[in-house]
Design an enzyme around this catalytic site. Structure first.
Site, PDB file in Angstrom:
ATOM      1  N   ASP A  27       9.861  -7.742   5.573  1.00  0.00           N
ATOM      2  CA  ASP A  27      10.872  -6.661   5.657  1.00  0.00           C
ATOM      3  C   ASP A  27      11.034  -6.143   7.086  1.00  0.00           C
ATOM      4  O   ASP A  27      12.150  -6.003   7.579  1.00  0.00           O
ATOM      5  CB  ASP A  27      10.595  -5.524   4.660  1.00  0.00           C
ATOM      6  CG  ASP A  27       9.207  -4.914   4.714  1.00  0.00           C
ATOM      7  OD1 ASP A  27       8.356  -5.400   5.482  1.00  0.00           O
ATOM      8  OD2 ASP A  27       8.974  -3.920   3.986  1.00  0.00           O
ATOM      9  N   SER A  58      -2.071  17.503  -7.725  1.00  0.00           N
ATOM     10  CA  SER A  58      -2.171  16.104  -8.135  1.00  0.00           C
ATOM     11  C   SER A  58      -3.267  15.974  -9.181  1.00  0.00           C
ATOM     12  O   SER A  58      -4.424  16.299  -8.910  1.00  0.00           O
ATOM     13  CB  SER A  58      -2.508  15.225  -6.925  1.00  0.00           C
ATOM     14  OG  SER A  58      -3.112  14.027  -7.369  1.00  0.00           O
ATOM     15  N   GLY A 114      -1.826  -2.187  -3.881  1.00  0.00           N
ATOM     16  CA  GLY A 114      -0.722  -3.021  -3.398  1.00  0.00           C
ATOM     17  C   GLY A 114       0.525  -2.900  -4.245  1.00  0.00           C
ATOM     18  O   GLY A 114       1.476  -3.665  -4.085  1.00  0.00           O
ATOM     19  N   SER A 117       1.867   2.772  -4.579  1.00  0.00           N
ATOM     20  CA  SER A 117       1.841   4.145  -5.080  1.00  0.00           C
ATOM     21  C   SER A 117       2.376   5.086  -3.999  1.00  0.00           C
ATOM     22  O   SER A 117       2.920   6.139  -4.305  1.00  0.00           O
ATOM     23  CB  SER A 117       0.414   4.537  -5.477  1.00  0.00           C
ATOM     24  OG  SER A 117      -0.474   4.243  -4.426  1.00  0.00           O
ATOM     25  N   ASP A 162       9.433  -1.372   0.064  1.00  0.00           N
ATOM     26  CA  ASP A 162       8.832  -0.623  -1.046  1.00  0.00           C
ATOM     27  C   ASP A 162       9.747   0.511  -1.489  1.00  0.00           C
ATOM     28  O   ASP A 162      10.015   0.683  -2.684  1.00  0.00           O
ATOM     29  CB  ASP A 162       7.473  -0.046  -0.626  1.00  0.00           C
ATOM     30  CG  ASP A 162       6.500  -1.130  -0.221  1.00  0.00           C
ATOM     31  OD1 ASP A 162       6.830  -2.314  -0.411  1.00  0.00           O
ATOM     32  OD2 ASP A 162       5.412  -0.801   0.278  1.00  0.00           O
TER      33      ASP A 162
HETATM   34  C1  GLA Z   1       3.464  -2.864   2.579  1.00  0.00           C
HETATM   35  C2  GLA Z   1       4.624  -2.200   3.342  1.00  0.00           C
HETATM   36  C3  GLA Z   1       5.918  -2.963   3.127  1.00  0.00           C
HETATM   37  C4  GLA Z   1       5.771  -4.458   3.374  1.00  0.00           C
HETATM   38  C5  GLA Z   1       4.522  -5.003   2.656  1.00  0.00           C
HETATM   39  C6  GLA Z   1       4.230  -6.435   3.029  1.00  0.00           C
HETATM   40  O1  GLA Z   1       3.656  -2.740   1.204  1.00  0.00           O
HETATM   41  O2  GLA Z   1       4.788  -0.868   2.928  1.00  0.00           O
HETATM   42  O3  GLA Z   1       6.936  -2.420   3.936  1.00  0.00           O
HETATM   43  O4  GLA Z   1       5.729  -4.741   4.741  1.00  0.00           O
HETATM   44  O5  GLA Z   1       3.366  -4.227   2.939  1.00  0.00           O
HETATM   45  O6  GLA Z   1       5.243  -7.271   2.597  1.00  0.00           O
END
Ligand code: GLA
Length: 375
Positions: A27, A58, A114, A117, A162
């Site tokens: 990205d 939270s 990953g 969140s 994301d």
């Molecule tokens: C994290 C970052 C994203 C992207 C991924 C790897 O999730 O927030 O912007 O770079 O790593 O693809």
């Protein structure tokens, strides 16, 4: 302290995590990625409080904090910075439109796995404040200000994937996103007899955020060197592999490998989407393995635990694709598994992983769902 039981919400937001099928670390290099929003979500309940401060609780961290709106500064506690950062950037776009509010955050989204969140939290609070005060922010404004909050308040120079997936996600669809133009295409997520299973290593190595920024710098170094000869390339993903190979003898090996990975992964994403559209799921899955190879050996963002889980699937005829997902150094692998064999994979992987690392993994079976929304 806010009372969860008696809290009267004016606005309730659900904000999802995301998966990414392929196109990792692409990205911020201006190429193509293939993420989707999932059914693991953060729920935010908001109400106005007629003051000039905000109190946020939270339930995951079992803690709360209060911030005064004319003093939106960084705190020591990381999760608070995602929220304060978003408020700060809303205030930049729409000065003095936010008033005091209270918010309760509950989540079934595993942290540090990953599945982003962090973007779910940023976009969730942005959407919640937008809807509570009728700010009229567009989706793209919410996406960009959430990303900016992560850059300036958390310190991770993340790309836009994301936040884009969290906001624009659509049930049963993948998003083919061009990260340079932000044009996107929704692609039906039809994997025929296969389904997605995430295996969470339950490790999150401390390198994750520091090395992320290092990778961005390494990509910039490669691009700057290439631009000396080819000034028209604006992103590494635009450089054809043939031209990239000219720089093998010029760039330091590590920098060359990073750049090579980026051009290859971007091409792979385009090819993988073609296979998916032709209903060739096996071929699509094979690109996931290739992506992992590049992430492990060229981009070097994997770790022993992730490699172990990917390798374990190689001999299983009911798994057609597997790779690490997200930023790396821990978190989940994403696997395409025959729908009748998901439990077999989970049983096998859980036992082998625990035996090897003395850590329990958690399996996450997700479906692809809508992006952030008010209930
Ligand atoms: C994290 C970052 C994203 C992207 C991924 C790897 O999730 O927030 O912007 O770079 O790593 O693809």
């Amino acid at each position: 302290m806010l009372n969860i039981e008696t809290f009267k919400s004016e606005v309730v937001i659900e904000s999802p995590g995301r998966i990414n099928l392929i196109g990792e670390h692409i990205d911020y290099n201006g190429g193509f990625v293939l993420p989707a929003a999932v059914d693991k979500k953060i729920r935010l309940r908001l109400r106005k409080n007629n003051s000039s401060s905000c109190t946020i609780y939270s339930s995951n961290f079992k803690s709360s904090f209060t911030i005064v709106l004319d003093d939106l500064v960084r705190k020591e506690v990381e999760w608070q910075n995602y929220i304060i950062g978003v408020l700060f950037h809303i205030n930049v776009l729409k000065p003095n439109t936010i008033e005091g509010f209270d918010c309760i955050i509950e989540s079934n989204l595993p942290l540090g796995s990953g599945i982003s969140s962090s973007a779910a939290l940023e976009c969730g609070i942005a959407k919640g404040v937008n809807d509570l005060f009728n700010l009229g922010l567009s989706d793209i404004e919410i996406i960009k200000l959430s990303r900016d909050a992560e850059h300036t308040f958390v310190g991770t120079k993340c790309g836009i994937m994301d936040q884009f997936a969290v906001v624009k996600g659509k049930k049963e669809h993948l998003i083919l996103l061009n990260c340079e133009t932000l044009d996107y295409e929704l692609i039906k997520a039809d994997f025929r007899d296969y389904k997605i299973v995430l295996l969470n290593t339950n490790v999150s190595h401390s390198l994750a955020s520091s090395e992320y920024n290092v990778r961005r710098d390494e990509c910039d170094t490669a691009l700057t060197a290439i631009q000396k000869k080819y000034p028209n390339f604006q992103f590494l993903t635009e450089v054809p592999v043939k031209i990239m190979k000219e720089f093998k003898a010029i760039l330091p090996e590590k920098i060359y490998n990073r750049a090579l990975y980026v051009t290859q992964e971007n091409k792979r994403t385009i090819k993988a989407v073609k296979s998916l559209k032709k209903n060739n799921i096996e071929k699509f899955g094979s690109y996931l393995y290739k992506s992992h190879y590049g992430l492990q050996h060229l981009y070097e963002v994997s770790c022993t635990e992730l490699d172990f889980l990917v390798n374990l699937t190689r001999d299983l005829d009911y798994v057609i694709g597997s790779r690490m997902m997200g930023g790396g150094f821990g978190g989940c692998t994403i696997n395409l598994v025959h729908k009748d064999k998901a439990e077999d994979l989970i049983t096998l992987a859980s036992a082998s992983y625990e035996e090897k690392f003395n850590i329990q993994l958690s399996a996450i079976q997700t479906t692809i769902s809508d992006g952030v929304k008010q209930l």
